[in-house]
Design an enzyme around this catalytic site. Structure first.
Site, PDB file in Angstrom:
ATOM      1  N   SER A  28      13.108   2.056  -2.859  1.00  0.00           N
ATOM      2  CA  SER A  28      11.644   2.030  -2.780  1.00  0.00           C
ATOM      3  C   SER A  28      11.085   1.117  -3.860  1.00  0.00           C
ATOM      4  CB  SER A  28      11.089   3.446  -2.962  1.00  0.00           C
ATOM      5  OG  SER A  28       9.727   3.374  -3.331  1.00  0.00           O
ATOM      6  N   ASP A  73       8.054  -1.619   6.828  1.00  0.00           N
ATOM      7  CA  ASP A  73       6.702  -1.478   7.393  1.00  0.00           C
ATOM      8  C   ASP A  73       6.586  -2.070   8.802  1.00  0.00           C
ATOM      9  OD1 ASP A  73       5.876  -0.210   5.105  1.00  0.00           O
ATOM     10  OD2 ASP A  73       5.067  -2.011   4.183  1.00  0.00           O
ATOM     11  N   ARG A  86       5.645   7.957  10.985  1.00  0.00           N
ATOM     12  CA  ARG A  86       5.639   6.836  11.934  1.00  0.00           C
ATOM     13  C   ARG A  86       6.688   6.969  13.035  1.00  0.00           C
ATOM     14  NH1 ARG A  86       4.205   1.960   7.606  1.00  0.00           N
ATOM     15  NH2 ARG A  86       1.955   2.395   7.643  1.00  0.00           N
TER      16      ARG A  86
HETATM   17  C1  S3P Z   1       5.293  -1.246  -0.926  1.00  0.00           C
HETATM   18  C2  S3P Z   1       6.518  -0.680  -0.766  1.00  0.00           C
HETATM   19  C3  S3P Z   1       6.931   0.053   0.443  1.00  0.00           C
HETATM   20  C4  S3P Z   1       6.011  -0.232   1.614  1.00  0.00           C
HETATM   21  C5  S3P Z   1       4.573  -0.198   1.221  1.00  0.00           C
HETATM   22  C6  S3P Z   1       4.278  -1.211   0.137  1.00  0.00           C
HETATM   23  C7  S3P Z   1       4.981  -1.940  -2.194  1.00  0.00           C
HETATM   24  O1  S3P Z   1       6.902   1.432   0.176  1.00  0.00           O
HETATM   25  O2  S3P Z   1       6.255   0.671   2.650  1.00  0.00           O
HETATM   26  O3  S3P Z   1       3.748  -0.487   2.336  1.00  0.00           O
HETATM   27  O4  S3P Z   1       3.996  -2.713  -2.246  1.00  0.00           O
HETATM   28  O5  S3P Z   1       5.713  -1.736  -3.172  1.00  0.00           O
HETATM   29  P1  S3P Z   1       8.167   2.195  -0.489  1.00  0.00           P
HETATM   30  O6  S3P Z   1       8.380   1.613  -1.815  1.00  0.00           O
HETATM   31  O7  S3P Z   1       7.743   3.632  -0.577  1.00  0.00           O
HETATM   32  O8  S3P Z   1       9.301   1.988   0.463  1.00  0.00           O
END
Ligand code: S3P
Length: 450
Positions: A185, A335, A366
Site C-alpha cells: 500500500s 484502482d 468494489r
Molecule cells: C493511493 C494508493 C492506493 C490507491 C489510492 C491512492 C495513493 O491505495 O488505491 O487510490 O495515492 O497513495 P492503497 O495504498 O491503500 O493501496
C-alpha cells in the site's frame, strides 16, 4: 447537463445519470486529455505545505479529494490562495511548523489525505489534531497506518480500538523504526516515510510487493535524504529532512485514462488518443493487463516531466481475449480493476482476477459493487473472496438501473458499461465521479459519435 446520449438529473440530494444508447450504438473518437493525477496532486500539495518557500503546481487535479487536502492544510496555516489558477501556489511553512487547527480536519471521501497526513501530524511535536471524513471514509481501515505510527511511539486514538476515524492525534517526537508492512500500500508506505521526515535517524518501510512510488520520487525532488531499493521493496528516509519548495507539473491520471482505454477497446469503430498520461511503471499494470488481453494500445511521445514518465496513449477497438491476473501486477493496477472488469465482459473467454481483496476496503467494496451492478446489466460475474471471475463473450448488455455505491470509480465504470448496453441505463449517485474526474461526463459527450 443535457445531451443526446447523457442526461444528468437530480433527485433528493443525489444525481442520476441516464445513458441512452441509440440502436446502432456509439463509437469513441478524438484526441483528449485527462485531469491531473490524483496521487501526485495530493503529494504536491502536502510536500509544498511542509517545505521552505513557494511550491508551484501546474495541472493539479481539481477533484473533490485534492480539494479536501488543500482545505486541511489551509486550516493548519498553509497559504494556498487559489486552486483554480493554471499555476497553484503553496506557501510552505517549513517542516514542523504546521499550526494546530482550531477545528476538526475533514478529509471528506479521501483516504489518501487521511493516511498520508496522519504521518505528518503524529510526528508534529506539541500539536493536537482531530480528523474525520464522510460515511465511506469512517468505515475504512485506519489501523494499517496507526499500527506503524504507534510502533514509532505515536499517540493516536480512534473508534473501534484505534482502527477507525474520527481520530485524535497528540503529535510528538517519534523514534525511527523498520516497518514490515503486510500489504502493498502506497498510502501506508507514504505515511511512515512522512512521519520519518521529522524523526531523528533512519525510518524504513518494506512492503510485500511494489506499490506506486510517487512519494519516493517527489520526496527526493524536494531534497529529502532517501534510500530506495525497489527490488527489495524497501525505502528509508533519514530524518530530520530539509525540504525545499519545487515546481511540480502533474501528468494526466492513468487511473482516469483507463476508462477511455477500456471504452475504446470494447466499442467497435473507436480510436482515441489520450495525451499527457503519467506512465510511471508502478502504475502501468492496467496497460500491461489490457495488452495481455490483446488490446491495441500504443505509446507515443514518451518523455519525463518533473521526475515522472509521461506519454500519449493511442487505443483502437479490437477483439479482446480473456486472461488471468494475480500477484505483483495487482497493486500496480489496484484502482483500475473495476474498469478492467468491464473490459473482460466483452473478451473472448474467461477473465480471472485474484489477490485483489484490497478492493473490498476502497471507497466502496468494489468487488461486490462491480459484480452486483454488472450482473444487473445482464453479466454473469462471480465474486470470489479476493477477486472476480468474469466469463466474457458478451456482445451487449441490457440497460437498467444501477448504483455507484457513492464510489467515483464504480460510477465511471458503470457509465462505460452502459455504452455497450441496449436501451436506457440509469446510474444512481453518478455525481461521485467528481471525486477524481469532475469533467468525465462532458468528455464522454465530446468523444461519442453516433
Ligand atoms: C493511493 C494508493 C492506493 C490507491 C489510492 C491512492 C495513493 O491505495 O488505491 O487510490 O495515492 O497513495 P492503497 O495504498 O491503500 O493501496
Amino acid at each position: 447537463m443535457t445531451g443526446s446520449l447523457l442526461h444528468l438529473t437530480s433527485s433528493h440530494s443525489h444525481q442520476q445519470l441516464v445513458v441512452t444508447v441509440p440502436p446502432d450504438g456509439v463509437a469513441l473518437t478524438g484526441k483528449i486529455q485527462v485531469p491531473g493525477d490524483k496521487s501526485i496532486s495530493h503529494r504536491a500539495l502536502m510536500l509544498g505545505a511542509i517545505s521552505e518557500g513557494e511550491t508551484r503546481i501546474q495541472g493539479l487535479l481539481l477533484g473533490e479529494d485534492p480539494r479536501s487536502t488543500a482545505k486541511c492544510f489551509q486550516a493548519m496555516g498553509v497559504e494556498i490562495p487559489s486552486l483554480e489558477d493554471e499555476w497553484v501556489t503553496v506557501q510552505g511553512v517549513g517542516l514542523g511548523n504546521l499550526q494546530e487547527p482550531a477545528d476538526v480536519l475533514n478529509v471528506g471521501n479521501s483516504g489518501t489525505t487521511l493516511r498520508l497526513m496522519i504521518g505528518m501530524l503524529a510526528s508534529h511535536p506539541n500539536r493536537f489534531f482531530t480528523v474525520t471524513g464522510d460515511d465511506s471514509l469512517r468505515s475504512r481501515p485506519m489501523g494499517r497506518v496507526i499500527k506503524p505510527l504507534m510502533q514509532m511511539g505515536a499517540h493516536i486514538w480512534g473508534r473501534q480500538e484505534n482502527t477507525l476515524a474520527p481520530l485524535a492525534v497528540q503529535g510528538q517526537a517519534l523514534k525511527p523504526t523498520h516497518y514490515n508492512s503486510p500489504i502493498a500500500s502506497a498510502q501506508v508506505k507514504s505515511c511512515v516515510l512522512l512521519a520519518g521526515l521529522l524523526t531523528d535517524g533512519p525510518t524504513t518501510v518494506t512492503e510485500p510487493s511494489l506499490s506506486r512510488d510517487h512519494s519516493e520520487r517527489m520526496l527526493q525532488a524536494f531534497g529529502a535524504d532517501l534510500t530506495v531499493d525497489q527490488t527489495a521493496c524497501t525505502v528509508t528516509v533519514n530524518g530530520p529532512a530539509n525540504l525545499t519548495a519545487q515546481t511540480v507539473i502533474v501528468p494526466g491520471d492513468i487511473s482516469s485514462a483507463a476508462f477511455w482505454l477500456v471504452a475504446a477497446a470494447i466499442t467497435p469503430g473507436s480510436e482515441l488518443v489520450i495525451e499527457n498520461v503519467g506512465v510511471n511503471p508502478t502504475r502501468t499494470g492496467i496497460l500491461e493487463a489490457l495488452q495481455a488481453m490483446n488490446a491495441d494500445i500504443t505509446f507515443e511521445n514518451e518523455r519525463l516531466v518533473t521526475g515522472e514518465p509521461v506519454a500519449d496513449l493511442r487505443v483502437r477497438y479490437g477483439q479482446l481475449q480473456g486472461a488471468t491476473f494475480s500477484g505483483d501486477i495487482i497493486p500496480r493496477m489496484i484502482d483500475e480493476i473495476p474498469i478492467l472488469a468491464v473490459a473482460a465482459l466483452f473478451a473472448k473467454g474467461q477473465t480471472v482476477i485474484k489477490d485483489a481483496a484490497e478492493l473490498r476496503v476502497k471507497e466502496s467494496d468494489r468487488l461486490t459493487a462491480m459484480a452486483t451492478e454488472l450482473n444487473r446489466l445482464g453479466a454473469n460475474v462471480t465474486e470470489r473472496a479476493d477477486g472476480l471471475e468474469i466469463p466474457g463473450g458478451l456482445s451487449t448488455l441490457t440497460g437498467t438501473t444501477v448504483d455507484s455505491f457513492t464510489d467515483h470509480r464504480v460510477s465511471m465504470s458503470l457509465t462505460i458499461a452502459a455504452l455497450r448496453a441496449q436501451g436506457v441505463t440509469t446510474i444512481q449517485r453518478a455525481e461521485a465521479a467528481a471525486i477524481s474526474y469532475p469533467t468525465f461526463f462532458e468528455t464522454l459527450e465530446q468523444i461519442c459519435t453516433h
